[in-house]
Write an enzyme that holds these catalytic residues in place. Structure first.
Site, mmCIF file in Angstrom:
data_model
loop_
_atom_site.group_PDB
_atom_site.id
_atom_site.type_symbol
_atom_site.label_atom_id
_atom_site.label_comp_id
_atom_site.label_asym_id
_atom_site.label_seq_id
_atom_site.Cartn_x
_atom_site.Cartn_y
_atom_site.Cartn_z
ATOM 1 N N LYS A 39 1.752 -9.434 0.665
ATOM 2 C CA LYS A 39 1.167 -8.755 -0.500
ATOM 3 C C LYS A 39 2.117 -7.641 -0.916
ATOM 4 O O LYS A 39 2.402 -6.738 -0.122
ATOM 5 C CB LYS A 39 -0.214 -8.194 -0.161
ATOM 6 C CG LYS A 39 -0.956 -7.599 -1.345
ATOM 7 C CD LYS A 39 -2.393 -7.249 -0.932
ATOM 8 C CE LYS A 39 -3.205 -6.780 -2.135
ATOM 9 N NZ LYS A 39 -2.825 -5.424 -2.577
ATOM 10 N N CYS B 195 0.835 -1.203 0.000
ATOM 11 C CA CYS B 195 0.000 0.000 0.000
ATOM 12 C C CYS B 195 0.870 1.255 0.000
ATOM 13 O O CYS B 195 1.726 1.421 0.866
ATOM 14 C CB CYS B 195 -0.925 0.010 1.216
ATOM 15 S SG CYS B 195 -2.055 1.439 1.219
#
Length: 466
Positions: free
Chosen positions: A174, A133
């Site tokens: 991720k 992110c």
């Protein structure tokens, strides 16, 4: 937010749970999963995603320090588990989703990551480290996408989590693509060697945004690289998937084991079904309101999630009716103001319907995997013969798989072929925070404020800590 006050006399409700013991490497394959989404990945959204076919759901990222300052409480009526901060619930879950729930941690410290994991491990099936992110709430203090430029720290966190957690709890990561595909593969190699169970790759670089096309063609090389390492872990694609049907296209093009959906699920949590609901202002919004009220989901969070919903219309007045319902919800200040849209507060019935859907799916999966009577009586030699045949089939099928991939590429005009040495676009003017933008946060005892977290949920439940 209205707070439900419960008497102390009734015993805690025995929550139903799906009959699934633990996640395995296979649990991350052949599926379509819900991405970790700030605010949008609220408990009601995750439950509806599971009802409509999501194989796994990721909880929104929660910063390690935030959850460490929380108190676990259980609603004796609904079974909802809340991790409450000083003034609000930082994260909520329900036992019915536990066998499918991946908790995403935002961390830049192995020790804090382990402490955070131990805080919530009783309520989740696995942990995922957020390494992709690019938003400030994730990159502050070196978390999120900032970890991509600090692989030593990234891998030390994953290693610490794997060593600290029992084997039945999975550890995943991720990431995003790096500007250099070669550097991406080097990072993937290090991450895979930490012992993770799956790797999700968002097919954009750190500075790319949702408006930029996801480079799904770059994932095929990552999938083949992991396979070449001799690892059996799943590689999950993330980026520009429109739903269950589109996931089949992406898997065919990239070779990914599963596909993760974010924005499409934010717009319509039923997109995991091959027949997603249309006219969701009528087919989903009322049920979402009823379930949210029953689970005591914060009104502001419920309102935010509903504001993202949209779907095709099948009725002549569908667009006008959707606008009316949307405006009513926007102007509302509590669940009481949308009672007409909800059509009666029967949220418990909606919840039971979700439970039945989840349990029916798990039952069907167990029945499908159950060996027949003849299979149960196979001798040792027969089993060995079957294994040998399976190995030969796999070896024979590899050229077929390669041929299929070439056919897909040819059909698309070679759109998905990446020339050797191609660099991944990394636009410098997308306002992505740089490492020099790292902000320091003070401990809660000094600042008097709760640690920064991207998952503000609101009100604290008035129930007994467990």
């Amino acid at each position: 937010m209205s707070r439900r006050v419960h008497s102390e006399s009734p015993p805690p409700r025995c929550a139903k749970r799906a009959k699934m013991d633990r996640l395995t490497l296979e649990s991350f394959k052949n599926g379509v999963v819900l991405a970790p989404m700030v605010r949008s990945g609220a408990l009601p959204t995750r439950l509806f995603a599971l009802k409509h076919g999501a194989t796994l759901v990721w909880a929104p990222e929660t910063v390690d320090k935030a959850i460490l300052h929380s108190e676990r409480v259980v609603d004796p009526v609904t079974g909802v588990v809340s991790y409450n901060g000083k003034s609000r619930a930082i994260w909520t879950t329900h036992p019915i989703e536990k066998p499918y729930l991946i908790y995403q941690i935002g961390s830049a410290d192995p020790e804090l990551a382990v402490q955070a994991a131990k805080t919530v491990m009783q309520d989740v099936a696995g942990f995922d480290l957020n390494c992709g992110c690019p938003k400030p709430f994730s990159t502050h203090s070196g978390m999120g996408a900032a970890l991509l430029t600090n692989p030593d720290l990234l891998c030390s966190i994953l290693t610490a989590l794997r060593e600290a957690m029992p084997p039945e709890i999975t550890i995943t990561a991720k990431i995003r693509l790096l500007p250099s595909q070669e550097d991406t593969l080097k990072l993937v190699e290090r991450i895979v060697n930490t012992g993770i169970s799956a790797l999700t790759v968002h097919c954009r670089t750190r500075n790319m945004r949702d408006r930029d096309r996801a480079m799904i063609e770059r994932l095929k090389e990552v999938v083949e690289f992991v396979k070449g390492m001799g690892k059996d872990i799943a590689v999950i694609e993330n980026g520009d998937c429109l739903g269950a049907q589109d996931a089949e296209r992406i898997r065919e093009v990239t070779g990914a084991h599963s596909v993760m959906i974010a924005r499409a699920a934010e717009s319509n949590p039923t997109c995991f079904s091959k027949t997603p609901l249309a006219d969701i202002h009528e087919t989903l919004v009322p049920a979402y309101l009823r379930l949210s009220k029953y689970l005591d989901n914060n009104w502001s969070l419920t309102k935010f999630c509903l504001s993202q919903f949209k779907s095709p219309h099948t009725k002549p007045n569908g667009k006008a009716e959707e606008k009316r319902i949307r405006e009513t919800i926007v102007k509302s200040r509590s669940f009481d103001d949308v009672a007409d849209i909800a059509g009666g507060w029967t949220g418990e019935e909606d919840f039971e319907e979700i439970v039945r859907a989840i349990e029916a799916r798990e039952g069907a999966a167990n029945e499908k995997s159950k060996p027949s009577t003849s299979d149960a009586n196979v001798t040792g030699k027969q089993e060995q013969a079957q294994l040998t045949a399976a190995t030969l089939r796999e070896e024979v099928s590899q050229p077929l798989s390669s041929s299929l991939s070439r056919a897909v590429e040819a059909k698309s005009g070679n759109k998905y072929i990446t020339p050797p040495g191609t660099q991944n676009p990394h636009p410098p003017a997308s306002d992505a925070p740089l490492m020099s933008d790292v902000q320091m946060t003070l401990p809660a005892l000094i600042s008097g404020k709760e640690p920064m977290t991207p998952t503000p949920i609101g009100g604290t439940s008035l129930v007994t800590p467990v």
